[in-house]
Motif scaffolding. Structure first.
Motif, PDB file in Angstrom:
ATOM      1  N   PHE A 163       0.854  -1.188   0.000  1.00  0.00           N
ATOM      2  CA  PHE A 163       0.000   0.000   0.000  1.00  0.00           C
ATOM      3  C   PHE A 163       0.885   1.231   0.000  1.00  0.00           C
ATOM      4  CE2 PHE A 163      -2.271   3.132   2.861  1.00  0.00           C
ATOM      5  CZ  PHE A 163      -3.071   3.640   1.850  1.00  0.00           C
ATOM      6  N   ASN A 164       0.707   2.096  -1.009  1.00  0.00           N
ATOM      7  CA  ASN A 164       1.603   3.238  -1.179  1.00  0.00           C
ATOM      8  C   ASN A 164       1.171   4.487  -0.416  1.00  0.00           C
ATOM      9  OD1 ASN A 164      -0.508   4.386  -2.671  1.00  0.00           O
ATOM     10  ND2 ASN A 164       0.406   3.905  -4.659  1.00  0.00           N
ATOM     11  N   GLY A 165       0.057   4.401   0.314  1.00  0.00           N
ATOM     12  CA  GLY A 165      -0.401   5.538   1.100  1.00  0.00           C
ATOM     13  C   GLY A 165      -1.164   6.585   0.313  1.00  0.00           C
ATOM     14  N   LYS A 166      -1.286   6.396  -1.003  1.00  0.00           N
ATOM     15  CA  LYS A 166      -1.931   7.397  -1.864  1.00  0.00           C
ATOM     16  C   LYS A 166      -3.160   6.869  -2.591  1.00  0.00           C
ATOM     17  CE  LYS A 166       2.495   9.710  -2.700  1.00  0.00           C
ATOM     18  NZ  LYS A 166       3.474  10.124  -3.737  1.00  0.00           N
ATOM     19  N   ASP A 167      -3.041   5.646  -3.115  1.00  0.00           N
ATOM     20  CA  ASP A 167      -4.146   5.075  -3.875  1.00  0.00           C
ATOM     21  C   ASP A 167      -4.097   3.551  -3.753  1.00  0.00           C
ATOM     22  OD1 ASP A 167      -2.219   4.098  -5.772  1.00  0.00           O
ATOM     23  OD2 ASP A 167      -2.320   5.998  -6.859  1.00  0.00           O
ATOM     24  N   LEU A 168      -4.969   2.881  -4.484  1.00  0.00           N
ATOM     25  CA  LEU A 168      -5.073   1.426  -4.376  1.00  0.00           C
ATOM     26  C   LEU A 168      -4.406   0.721  -5.559  1.00  0.00           C
ATOM     27  CD1 LEU A 168      -8.697   1.124  -2.944  1.00  0.00           C
ATOM     28  CD2 LEU A 168      -6.513   1.115  -1.728  1.00  0.00           C
ATOM     29  N   SER A 169      -3.327   1.313  -6.048  1.00  0.00           N
ATOM     30  CA  SER A 169      -2.552   0.672  -7.108  1.00  0.00           C
ATOM     31  C   SER A 169      -2.088  -0.705  -6.647  1.00  0.00           C
ATOM     32  CB  SER A 169      -1.323   1.523  -7.456  1.00  0.00           C
ATOM     33  OG  SER A 169      -1.700   2.788  -7.933  1.00  0.00           O
ATOM     34  N   GLY A 170      -2.195  -1.695  -7.534  1.00  0.00           N
ATOM     35  CA  GLY A 170      -1.781  -3.051  -7.206  1.00  0.00           C
ATOM     36  C   GLY A 170      -2.883  -3.901  -6.601  1.00  0.00           C
ATOM     37  N   TRP A 171      -4.049  -3.300  -6.408  1.00  0.00           N
ATOM     38  CA  TRP A 171      -5.197  -3.994  -5.842  1.00  0.00           C
ATOM     39  C   TRP A 171      -6.416  -3.836  -6.755  1.00  0.00           C
ATOM     40  CZ3 TRP A 171      -4.812  -6.149  -0.774  1.00  0.00           C
ATOM     41  CH2 TRP A 171      -3.660  -5.786  -0.050  1.00  0.00           C
ATOM     42  N   HIS A 172      -7.355  -4.731  -6.627  1.00  0.00           N
ATOM     43  CA  HIS A 172      -8.645  -4.555  -7.289  1.00  0.00           C
ATOM     44  C   HIS A 172      -9.749  -5.033  -6.343  1.00  0.00           C
ATOM     45  CE1 HIS A 172      -7.462  -8.734  -8.297  1.00  0.00           C
ATOM     46  NE2 HIS A 172      -8.767  -8.998  -8.231  1.00  0.00           N
ATOM     47  N   ALA A 173     -10.910  -4.400  -6.441  1.00  0.00           N
ATOM     48  CA  ALA A 173     -12.034  -4.734  -5.567  1.00  0.00           C
ATOM     49  C   ALA A 173     -12.951  -5.738  -6.248  1.00  0.00           C
ATOM     50  CB  ALA A 173     -12.809  -3.474  -5.211  1.00  0.00           C
ATOM     51  N   ASP A 174     -13.442  -6.686  -5.464  1.00  0.00           N
ATOM     52  CA  ASP A 174     -14.479  -7.610  -5.922  1.00  0.00           C
ATOM     53  C   ASP A 174     -15.650  -7.486  -4.951  1.00  0.00           C
ATOM     54  OD1 ASP A 174     -15.833  -9.594  -7.313  1.00  0.00           O
ATOM     55  OD2 ASP A 174     -15.036 -11.186  -6.024  1.00  0.00           O
ATOM     56  N   VAL A 175     -16.660  -6.726  -5.377  1.00  0.00           N
ATOM     57  CA  VAL A 175     -17.811  -6.412  -4.530  1.00  0.00           C
ATOM     58  C   VAL A 175     -19.065  -6.771  -5.320  1.00  0.00           C
ATOM     59  CG1 VAL A 175     -19.018  -4.596  -3.250  1.00  0.00           C
ATOM     60  CG2 VAL A 175     -16.512  -4.529  -3.463  1.00  0.00           C
ATOM     61  N   PRO A 176     -19.724  -7.882  -5.015  1.00  0.00           N
ATOM     62  CA  PRO A 176     -20.864  -8.336  -5.810  1.00  0.00           C
ATOM     63  C   PRO A 176     -21.942  -7.287  -6.036  1.00  0.00           C
ATOM     64  CG  PRO A 176     -20.173 -10.083  -4.325  1.00  0.00           C
ATOM     65  CD  PRO A 176     -19.353  -8.878  -3.976  1.00  0.00           C
ATOM     66  N   GLU A 177     -22.222  -6.444  -5.041  1.00  0.00           N
ATOM     67  CA  GLU A 177     -23.284  -5.444  -5.205  1.00  0.00           C
ATOM     68  C   GLU A 177     -22.953  -4.415  -6.277  1.00  0.00           C
ATOM     69  OE1 GLU A 177     -25.128  -3.524  -1.898  1.00  0.00           O
ATOM     70  OE2 GLU A 177     -24.928  -5.294  -0.614  1.00  0.00           O
ATOM     71  N   MET A 178     -21.682  -4.302  -6.640  1.00  0.00           N
ATOM     72  CA  MET A 178     -21.291  -3.335  -7.655  1.00  0.00           C
ATOM     73  C   MET A 178     -21.487  -3.865  -9.069  1.00  0.00           C
ATOM     74  SD  MET A 178     -17.792  -1.857  -5.873  1.00  0.00           S
ATOM     75  CE  MET A 178     -17.470  -0.700  -7.221  1.00  0.00           C
ATOM     76  N   ASP A 179     -21.793  -5.153  -9.199  1.00  0.00           N
ATOM     77  CA  ASP A 179     -21.898  -5.767 -10.526  1.00  0.00           C
ATOM     78  C   ASP A 179     -22.936  -5.087 -11.410  1.00  0.00           C
ATOM     79  OD1 ASP A 179     -19.978  -7.558  -9.749  1.00  0.00           O
ATOM     80  OD2 ASP A 179     -21.304  -9.302  -9.656  1.00  0.00           O
ATOM     81  N   ASN A 180     -24.124  -4.880 -10.868  1.00  0.00           N
ATOM     82  CA  ASN A 180     -25.242  -4.401 -11.681  1.00  0.00           C
ATOM     83  C   ASN A 180     -25.810  -3.067 -11.213  1.00  0.00           C
ATOM     84  OD1 ASN A 180     -25.282  -6.828 -13.350  1.00  0.00           O
ATOM     85  ND2 ASN A 180     -26.123  -7.864 -11.542  1.00  0.00           N
TER      86      ASN A 180
END
Length: 233
Positions: free
Chosen positions: A31-48
């Protein structure tokens, strides 16, 4: 208590043997302290529903899991043989969260949890193992997991393996340090310097790392990974 102390002594001997056979190499902040570079979110409610916002944000230099909607923040990279240091605290009310290691197939359990081995961060339960379509073996297994015929890695099987020690967590609002060491098929967990869990024969030895959004706001100040190399390799 006597049985728990015996287990801790056994695990500590294993820890010493581990250090004899391995050496730490370079450390990297995930974690670089600035953004979420290197990560991705998997949140089912965001699908649709484009109106749903990710529960994972950066705030005041910290990585924050807002807790809802439920999901996971997953590293883009796969890791094997490493030590992960995570500094965290519950920002308000105590609650639930976890660090998932050796994560692979997304949404493998309940349409939400990736196939993985979870190291629990839930308040007053930090260091429990939860088997999520993967498995692990610990000392005194039936006492800590329940009757053998009820063990399993999915559905309503007994997937929880209770940790070795209690009261290792800091008071609510203070920063906790969790260290997870994954070497070969073994996983060791420390909370604030206490060895709280140790298992072998994990059914997988590599994968992504994931942080949960599971109902409670959690702040992460540090997520540092140190590769571990077997001596002579």
């Amino acid at each position: 208590m006597k049985n728990r102390l015996t287990l801790i002594m056994i695990a500590t001997v294993g820890l010493g043997l581990s250090f004899c056979a391995t050496a730490q190499t370079k450390s990297t902040s995930l974690f670089n302290g600035k953004d979420l570079s290197g990560w991705h979110a998997d949140v089912p409610e965001m699908d649709n529903n484009p109106a749903v916002k990710s529960p994972f944000i950066v705030r005041n230099g910290m990585l924050v899991s807002l807790g809802t909607p439920g999901g996971h923040l997953i590293t883009d990279s796969v890791y094997q043989n490493y030590r992960l240091e995570v500094q965290y605290r519950f920002a308000g009310k105590p609650g639930n969260c976890g660090v998932l290691v050796h994560a692979s197939t997304p949404r493998a359990l309940y349409g939400m949890f990736p196939k993985s081995l979870e190291v629990q961060m839930m308040h007053e339960n930090a260091g429990d193992f939860w088997c999520i379509v993967e498995d692990i073996t610990v000392p005194d297994m039936e006492k800590r997991r329940g009757p053998k015929e009820q063990w399993g890695v999915d559905g309503d099987k007994k997937r929880r393996i209770i940790n070795l020690t209690d009261k290792s967590e800091k008071p609510l609002g203070e920063w906790n340090t969790m260290v997870i060491e994954c070497v070969g098929d073994a996983i060791k967990v420390w909370v604030n310097g206490d060895l709280v869990n140790y298992g072998t024969n994990c059914t997988t030895q590599k994968g992504q790392i994931a942080l949960q959004a599971e109902g409670s706001e959690v702040e992460f100040k540090k997520v540092i990974l140190t590769q571990i190399k077997a001596l002579g390799s």
